[in-house]
Design a protein around this motif. Structure first.
Motif, PDB file in Angstrom:
ATOM      1  N   TYR A  22     -34.448  32.134  12.497  1.00  0.00           N
ATOM      2  CA  TYR A  22     -34.706  32.403  10.938  1.00  0.00           C
ATOM      3  C   TYR A  22     -33.489  31.741  10.499  1.00  0.00           C
ATOM      4  O   TYR A  22     -33.625  31.255   9.679  1.00  0.00           O
ATOM      5  N   ASP A  23     -32.061  31.695  11.251  1.00  0.00           N
ATOM      6  CA  ASP A  23     -30.968  31.774  10.815  1.00  0.00           C
ATOM      7  C   ASP A  23     -31.235  29.689  10.558  1.00  0.00           C
ATOM      8  O   ASP A  23     -30.558  29.209   9.907  1.00  0.00           O
ATOM      9  N   THR A  24     -31.327  28.818  11.242  1.00  0.00           N
ATOM     10  CA  THR A  24     -32.148  27.281  12.044  1.00  0.00           C
ATOM     11  C   THR A  24     -32.209  27.521  11.110  1.00  0.00           C
ATOM     12  O   THR A  24     -32.657  26.422   9.727  1.00  0.00           O
ATOM     13  N   CYS A  25     -34.185  27.567  10.671  1.00  0.00           N
ATOM     14  CA  CYS A  25     -34.776  27.532   9.552  1.00  0.00           C
ATOM     15  C   CYS A  25     -34.574  28.283   8.432  1.00  0.00           C
ATOM     16  O   CYS A  25     -34.744  26.700   7.204  1.00  0.00           O
ATOM     17  N   ARG A  26     -33.472  28.567   7.873  1.00  0.00           N
ATOM     18  CA  ARG A  26     -32.614  28.917   6.287  1.00  0.00           C
ATOM     19  C   ARG A  26     -31.685  27.183   6.741  1.00  0.00           C
ATOM     20  O   ARG A  26     -31.329  26.643   5.155  1.00  0.00           O
ATOM     21  N   GLY A  70     -50.135  24.089  18.540  1.00  0.00           N
ATOM     22  CA  GLY A  70     -49.326  25.361  19.314  1.00  0.00           C
ATOM     23  C   GLY A  70     -48.686  26.052  20.486  1.00  0.00           C
ATOM     24  O   GLY A  70     -48.003  26.749  20.395  1.00  0.00           O
ATOM     25  N   CYS A  71     -47.794  24.521  20.223  1.00  0.00           N
ATOM     26  CA  CYS A  71     -46.511  23.829  21.514  1.00  0.00           C
ATOM     27  C   CYS A  71     -45.451  23.995  20.161  1.00  0.00           C
ATOM     28  O   CYS A  71     -44.570  23.598  20.153  1.00  0.00           O
ATOM     29  N   TYR A  72     -44.597  24.650  19.970  1.00  0.00           N
ATOM     30  CA  TYR A  72     -43.521  24.710  19.245  1.00  0.00           C
ATOM     31  C   TYR A  72     -42.806  24.433  19.998  1.00  0.00           C
ATOM     32  O   TYR A  72     -41.262  23.771  19.309  1.00  0.00           O
ATOM     33  N   ASN A  73     -42.303  25.315  20.867  1.00  0.00           N
ATOM     34  CA  ASN A  73     -41.137  24.118  21.329  1.00  0.00           C
ATOM     35  C   ASN A  73     -41.338  22.961  22.117  1.00  0.00           C
ATOM     36  O   ASN A  73     -40.259  22.204  21.377  1.00  0.00           O
ATOM     37  N   LEU A  88     -43.501  30.462   3.757  1.00  0.00           N
ATOM     38  CA  LEU A  88     -42.274  31.173   4.913  1.00  0.00           C
ATOM     39  C   LEU A  88     -43.424  32.300   5.213  1.00  0.00           C
ATOM     40  O   LEU A  88     -44.001  33.578   6.126  1.00  0.00           O
ATOM     41  N   GLU A  89     -42.564  33.556   4.513  1.00  0.00           N
ATOM     42  CA  GLU A  89     -41.895  34.457   4.601  1.00  0.00           C
ATOM     43  C   GLU A  89     -43.499  35.486   3.785  1.00  0.00           C
ATOM     44  O   GLU A  89     -44.127  36.686   5.039  1.00  0.00           O
ATOM     45  N   ASN A  90     -43.997  34.554   3.623  1.00  0.00           N
ATOM     46  CA  ASN A  90     -45.608  35.409   2.542  1.00  0.00           C
ATOM     47  C   ASN A  90     -47.047  34.901   3.409  1.00  0.00           C
ATOM     48  O   ASN A  90     -47.575  34.530   3.364  1.00  0.00           O
ATOM     49  N   GLY A  91     -46.475  33.742   4.727  1.00  0.00           N
ATOM     50  CA  GLY A  91     -47.273  33.446   5.930  1.00  0.00           C
ATOM     51  C   GLY A  91     -48.162  32.304   5.619  1.00  0.00           C
ATOM     52  O   GLY A  91     -49.280  32.012   5.882  1.00  0.00           O
ATOM     53  N   TYR A  99     -41.550  25.325   9.321  1.00  0.00           N
ATOM     54  CA  TYR A  99     -42.603  26.214  10.211  1.00  0.00           C
ATOM     55  C   TYR A  99     -42.757  26.353  11.410  1.00  0.00           C
ATOM     56  O   TYR A  99     -42.945  27.824  11.679  1.00  0.00           O
ATOM     57  N   THR A 100     -42.113  25.349  12.415  1.00  0.00           N
ATOM     58  CA  THR A 100     -42.171  25.474  14.136  1.00  0.00           C
ATOM     59  C   THR A 100     -41.015  26.922  14.142  1.00  0.00           C
ATOM     60  O   THR A 100     -40.784  26.925  14.699  1.00  0.00           O
ATOM     61  N   LEU A 101     -39.762  26.559  13.214  1.00  0.00           N
ATOM     62  CA  LEU A 101     -38.629  26.741  13.938  1.00  0.00           C
ATOM     63  C   LEU A 101     -39.082  28.897  13.552  1.00  0.00           C
ATOM     64  O   LEU A 101     -38.285  29.846  14.279  1.00  0.00           O
ATOM     65  N   TRP A 102     -39.945  28.763  12.550  1.00  0.00           N
ATOM     66  CA  TRP A 102     -40.130  30.274  11.375  1.00  0.00           C
ATOM     67  C   TRP A 102     -41.031  30.451  13.264  1.00  0.00           C
ATOM     68  O   TRP A 102     -40.403  31.282  13.139  1.00  0.00           O
ATOM     69  N   LYS A 103     -41.789  30.471  13.485  1.00  0.00           N
ATOM     70  CA  LYS A 103     -43.026  30.735  15.089  1.00  0.00           C
ATOM     71  C   LYS A 103     -41.813  30.752  15.700  1.00  0.00           C
ATOM     72  O   LYS A 103     -42.501  31.623  16.531  1.00  0.00           O
ATOM     73  N   LEU A 104     -41.119  30.554  16.152  1.00  0.00           N
ATOM     74  CA  LEU A 104     -39.917  30.483  17.194  1.00  0.00           C
ATOM     75  C   LEU A 104     -38.850  31.297  16.802  1.00  0.00           C
ATOM     76  O   LEU A 104     -38.503  31.654  17.650  1.00  0.00           O
ATOM     77  N   LYS A 105     -39.169  32.858  15.481  1.00  0.00           N
ATOM     78  CA  LYS A 105     -38.147  33.139  14.910  1.00  0.00           C
ATOM     79  C   LYS A 105     -36.388  32.844  15.232  1.00  0.00           C
ATOM     80  O   LYS A 105     -36.215  33.766  15.236  1.00  0.00           O
TER      81      LYS A 105
END
Length: 303
Positions: A207-211, A171-174, A263-266, A199-205
């Motif tokens: 979203y731009d970098t995730c995409r 759970g250490c996403y950073n 990811l959008e669907n959880g 998923y890590t970037l998604w959890k950190l919100k």
């Protein structure tokens, strides 16, 4: 001597002749070793080693190989018993590591972590196995403490991507993001790695970098498909090889294209963590590793 001189066929023939004409702990064990290491025939190796056990060997060698084979066959209780017997004769690194692996697959995570901690190394894959074992045992603080003191300068340092993958499970996403960024532009963007970083970037919100990293992986995949299409065919790269490669890349592309919607669907990309048995040399009379003949072992009850 023939084996040391790379005259493998002659050596193999003599090993088989000895095991057939004068079956003993040494001849059966050594032929089994060749079957396991060189011929990659685990079934025949196991059968030879089981013959050797009837002779009540006073050595860890047959037990170590039987434990290794049992691990490959996912017979973890049997592997544990063989490896514990091997360690009664001699505490080797290979047997210790393989015993820890058996504990892990039996769900004995605290025992696995404790045994992995006895293995040599600094910040390598074995130590990461210890971290994952503590994690599975529910000792999150111990797992985090080990990772917090990871030594990037160590000779057997494991990759940052692997460390990032474990940080996600903690759970250490950073911390996971920091590790991913260290190797992101130098690693192969396989769908598993991309999904875990995304998923890590998604959890950190973020979203731009995730995409962006998903699109980067998709683009890399498309370019690789073009390269394979244009690659010149030859004896070792046939049209069938090319078509199979492109098929695999196409499937990977489809997986990557579905990542954002998932990811959008959880959907949480599952943690995929593997361990592989250690091998080593269990050859009586091996000059390279200084192993004595079995008769010497039996007299001194070593190895």
């Amino acid at each position: 001597m023939l084996l040391e001189e790379n005259n493998y066929d002659e050596a193999f023939s003599l090993f088989k002749k000895l095991a057939r004409e004068t079956p003993s702990v040494q001849s059966l064990n050594n032929l089994a070793w060749l079957m396991l290491r060189e011929e990659e025939n685990r079934d025949d190796a196991r059968a030879l080693l089981e013959q050797a056990l009837v002779l009540n060997p006073k050595s860890s060698f047959p037990y170590m190989m039987l434990g290794e084979i049992a691990l490959h066959n996912r017979q973890y209780e049997k592997a544990k018993n063989y490896l514990q017997k091997a360690l009664m004769f001699n505490e080797t690194e290979e047997a210790t590591y393989n015993l820890a692996m058996a504990h892990f697959h039996l769900g004995e995570f605290e025992q696995a972590a404790t045994v992995f901690s006895c293995c040599e190394g600094d910040s390598g894959l074995t130590q990461l196995h210890e971290v994952v074992s503590w994690l599975n045992a529910g000792h999150i603080d111990k797992a985090k403490a080990l990772l917090a003191n990871w030594n990037e300068e160590a000779d057997d340092y494991t990759g940052a991507i692997e460390i990032a993958d474990v940080y996600i499970e903690l759970g250490c996403y950073n911390e996971a993001r920091v590790q991913f960024e260290k190797e992101w532009n130098s690693c192969y963007l396989a769908p598993y790695i991309v999904s875990r970083y995304a998923y890590t970037l998604w959890k950190l919100k973020d979203y731009d970098t995730c995409r962006a990293i998903i699109q980067q992986a998709i683009q890399q995949n498309k370019e690789e498909q073009i390269d394979e299409q244009e690659r010149e065919l030859e004896e070792h790269w046939t049209a069938q090889d090319r078509d199979e490669c492109i098929k695999e890349l196409t499937e990977q592309q489809q997986t990557l294209e579905m990542l954002w919607p998932r990811l959008e669907n959880g959907v949480v990309p599952p943690f995929d963590y593997d361990m592989y048995p250690n091998g080593g040399c269990q050859l009586f009379g091996c000059m390279q590793h200084g192993h004595p003949e079995y008769e010497e072992v039996a007299r001194g009850e070593i190895l």
